[in-house]
Design a protein around this motif. Structure first.
Motif, mmCIF file in Angstrom:
data_model
loop_
_atom_site.group_PDB
_atom_site.id
_atom_site.type_symbol
_atom_site.label_atom_id
_atom_site.label_comp_id
_atom_site.label_asym_id
_atom_site.label_seq_id
_atom_site.Cartn_x
_atom_site.Cartn_y
_atom_site.Cartn_z
ATOM 1 N N GLY A 1 0.495 -1.236 0.143
ATOM 2 C CA GLY A 1 -0.083 -0.172 -0.397
ATOM 3 C C GLY A 1 1.097 1.149 -0.363
ATOM 4 O O GLY A 1 0.412 2.544 0.188
ATOM 5 N N SER A 2 2.481 0.893 -0.063
ATOM 6 C CA SER A 2 2.996 2.495 -0.001
ATOM 7 C C SER A 2 3.147 2.854 -1.275
ATOM 8 O O SER A 2 3.225 1.942 -2.939
ATOM 9 N N SER A 3 3.566 3.848 -2.149
ATOM 10 C CA SER A 3 3.914 4.293 -2.871
ATOM 11 C C SER A 3 4.656 5.458 -3.268
ATOM 12 O O SER A 3 5.428 6.460 -2.310
ATOM 13 N N TYR B 1 3.126 16.929 -14.899
ATOM 14 C CA TYR B 1 2.928 17.060 -14.264
ATOM 15 C C TYR B 1 2.621 17.172 -12.509
ATOM 16 O O TYR B 1 1.372 16.623 -11.755
ATOM 17 N N LEU B 2 3.598 17.985 -12.243
ATOM 18 C CA LEU B 2 4.199 18.357 -11.095
ATOM 19 C C LEU B 2 2.757 19.992 -10.833
ATOM 20 O O LEU B 2 1.924 20.065 -10.206
ATOM 21 N N SER B 3 2.397 20.025 -12.138
ATOM 22 C CA SER B 3 1.611 21.127 -12.943
ATOM 23 C C SER B 3 0.034 20.695 -12.110
ATOM 24 O O SER B 3 -0.076 21.693 -11.498
ATOM 25 N N HIS B 4 0.163 19.168 -12.692
ATOM 26 C CA HIS B 4 -1.136 18.948 -12.323
ATOM 27 C C HIS B 4 -1.318 18.737 -11.417
ATOM 28 O O HIS B 4 -2.642 18.964 -10.612
ATOM 29 N N LEU B 5 -0.243 18.098 -10.112
ATOM 30 C CA LEU B 5 -0.656 18.315 -8.629
ATOM 31 C C LEU B 5 -1.263 19.469 -8.159
ATOM 32 O O LEU B 5 -1.564 18.960 -6.935
ATOM 33 N N LEU B 6 -0.283 20.078 -8.119
ATOM 34 C CA LEU B 6 -0.238 22.049 -7.509
ATOM 35 C C LEU B 6 -1.183 22.483 -8.601
ATOM 36 O O LEU B 6 -1.373 24.194 -7.760
ATOM 37 N N GLN C 1 7.222 10.318 -1.114
ATOM 38 C CA GLN C 1 6.402 9.130 -1.051
ATOM 39 C C GLN C 1 4.812 9.201 0.029
ATOM 40 O O GLN C 1 4.546 10.789 0.522
ATOM 41 N N GLY C 2 4.440 7.934 -0.247
ATOM 42 C CA GLY C 2 3.236 7.733 0.100
ATOM 43 C C GLY C 2 2.421 6.728 0.375
ATOM 44 O O GLY C 2 2.968 6.166 0.076
ATOM 45 N N THR C 3 0.520 6.641 0.238
ATOM 46 C CA THR C 3 0.290 5.502 0.372
ATOM 47 C C THR C 3 -0.409 5.735 -1.356
ATOM 48 O O THR C 3 -0.709 6.560 -1.859
ATOM 49 N N TRP C 4 -0.884 4.355 -1.558
ATOM 50 C CA TRP C 4 -1.978 4.100 -2.471
ATOM 51 C C TRP C 4 -2.973 2.822 -1.945
ATOM 52 O O TRP C 4 -3.030 2.554 -1.673
ATOM 53 N N LEU D 1 -3.758 8.306 -4.792
ATOM 54 C CA LEU D 1 -2.227 8.126 -4.546
ATOM 55 C C LEU D 1 -2.277 9.749 -3.216
ATOM 56 O O LEU D 1 -2.925 10.641 -3.387
ATOM 57 N N ASP D 2 -1.894 9.392 -2.188
ATOM 58 C CA ASP D 2 -2.051 9.757 -0.706
ATOM 59 C C ASP D 2 -0.402 10.066 -0.666
ATOM 60 O O ASP D 2 0.055 9.404 0.223
ATOM 61 N N PHE D 3 0.312 11.593 -0.833
ATOM 62 C CA PHE D 3 1.694 12.362 -0.596
ATOM 63 C C PHE D 3 1.883 12.758 0.960
ATOM 64 O O PHE D 3 3.007 13.165 1.121
ATOM 65 N N GLY D 4 0.425 12.801 1.853
ATOM 66 C CA GLY D 4 0.820 14.127 2.776
ATOM 67 C C GLY D 4 0.435 14.832 2.963
ATOM 68 O O GLY D 4 0.388 15.760 1.344
ATOM 69 N N GLU D 5 0.440 15.533 4.322
ATOM 70 C CA GLU D 5 -0.026 17.460 3.831
ATOM 71 C C GLU D 5 1.360 17.734 4.007
ATOM 72 O O GLU D 5 1.833 17.902 4.867
ATOM 73 N N ARG D 6 1.283 18.976 3.759
ATOM 74 C CA ARG D 6 2.534 19.968 3.432
ATOM 75 C C ARG D 6 1.761 21.218 4.744
ATOM 76 O O ARG D 6 1.530 21.903 4.331
#
Length: 176
Positions: free
Chosen positions: A54-56, A65-70, A96-99, A120-125
């Motif tokens: 379950g990790s990613s 892709y970064l533009s898409h994520l942000l 790194q995160g989970t999927w 995909l979850d890479f956590g909160e910043r």
């Protein structure tokens, strides 16, 4: 009488052949975690590793892709502000995160199968103390990729909006 029997047999054969040819094709297979576990190569050079536990891991994050994520932050703030506020002053090159494989209930068309998504979850910043008072205190770094099947293999698609719009990044199983 024999001619009549042959005519009936030919007619039945024609109808059966025609009916089989018009029968709807089987729906694409529903993906499982096992189908999606592995490394996925993106159309812009990105790589996503989905592990069995379950990790990613997201590597080589491209500008596309970064533009898409942000996307929701970039509508208001510059890249330099985003890096300084949420990423300790550095453009993220990996995460790194989970999927999780999940379903999206489609209320619009009851006949259509429910869509499957990789979440995909890479956590909160957490924002730096010097953040602009209008920027969010926390930013959730995540994505949802539509699982698609082209008849041969699965693909993961990132959309800049709703799935009826064009995808921004396409991920296929890596071959290396």
């Amino acid at each position: 009488m024999r001619i009549k029997a042959v005519a009936v047999a030919v007619t039945l054969a024609f109808l059966l052949t025609h009916a089989v040819g018009c029968a709807p094709s089987a729906p694409p297979p529903r993906p499982t975690n096992a189908d999606l576990t592995g490394t996925w190569c993106g159309s812009s050079g990105d790589r996503i590793e989905l592990r069995q536990d379950g990790s990613s891991r997201l590597n080589l994050i491209s500008d596309v892709y970064l533009s898409h994520l942000l996307e929701d932050l970039r509508d208001t703030w510059s890249d330099q502000y985003i890096w300084r506020t949420y990423f300790d002053g550095r453009r993220p090159a990996s995460a790194q995160g989970t999927w999780l494989l999940s379903e999206y209930e489609n209320d619009d068309d009851e006949d259509e199968d429910d869509e499957r998504w990789v979440r995909l979850d890479f956590g909160e910043r957490e924002a730096a103390p010097t953040r602009d008072h209008e920027s969010p205190q926390r930013y959730r770094f995540h994505d949802a990729l539509l699982v698609s099947h082209d008849g041969n293999s699965f693909e993961l698609l990132a959309f800049d909006g709703m799935p009826d719009e064009e995808w921004s990044s396409r991920f296929t199983p890596c071959v290396d």
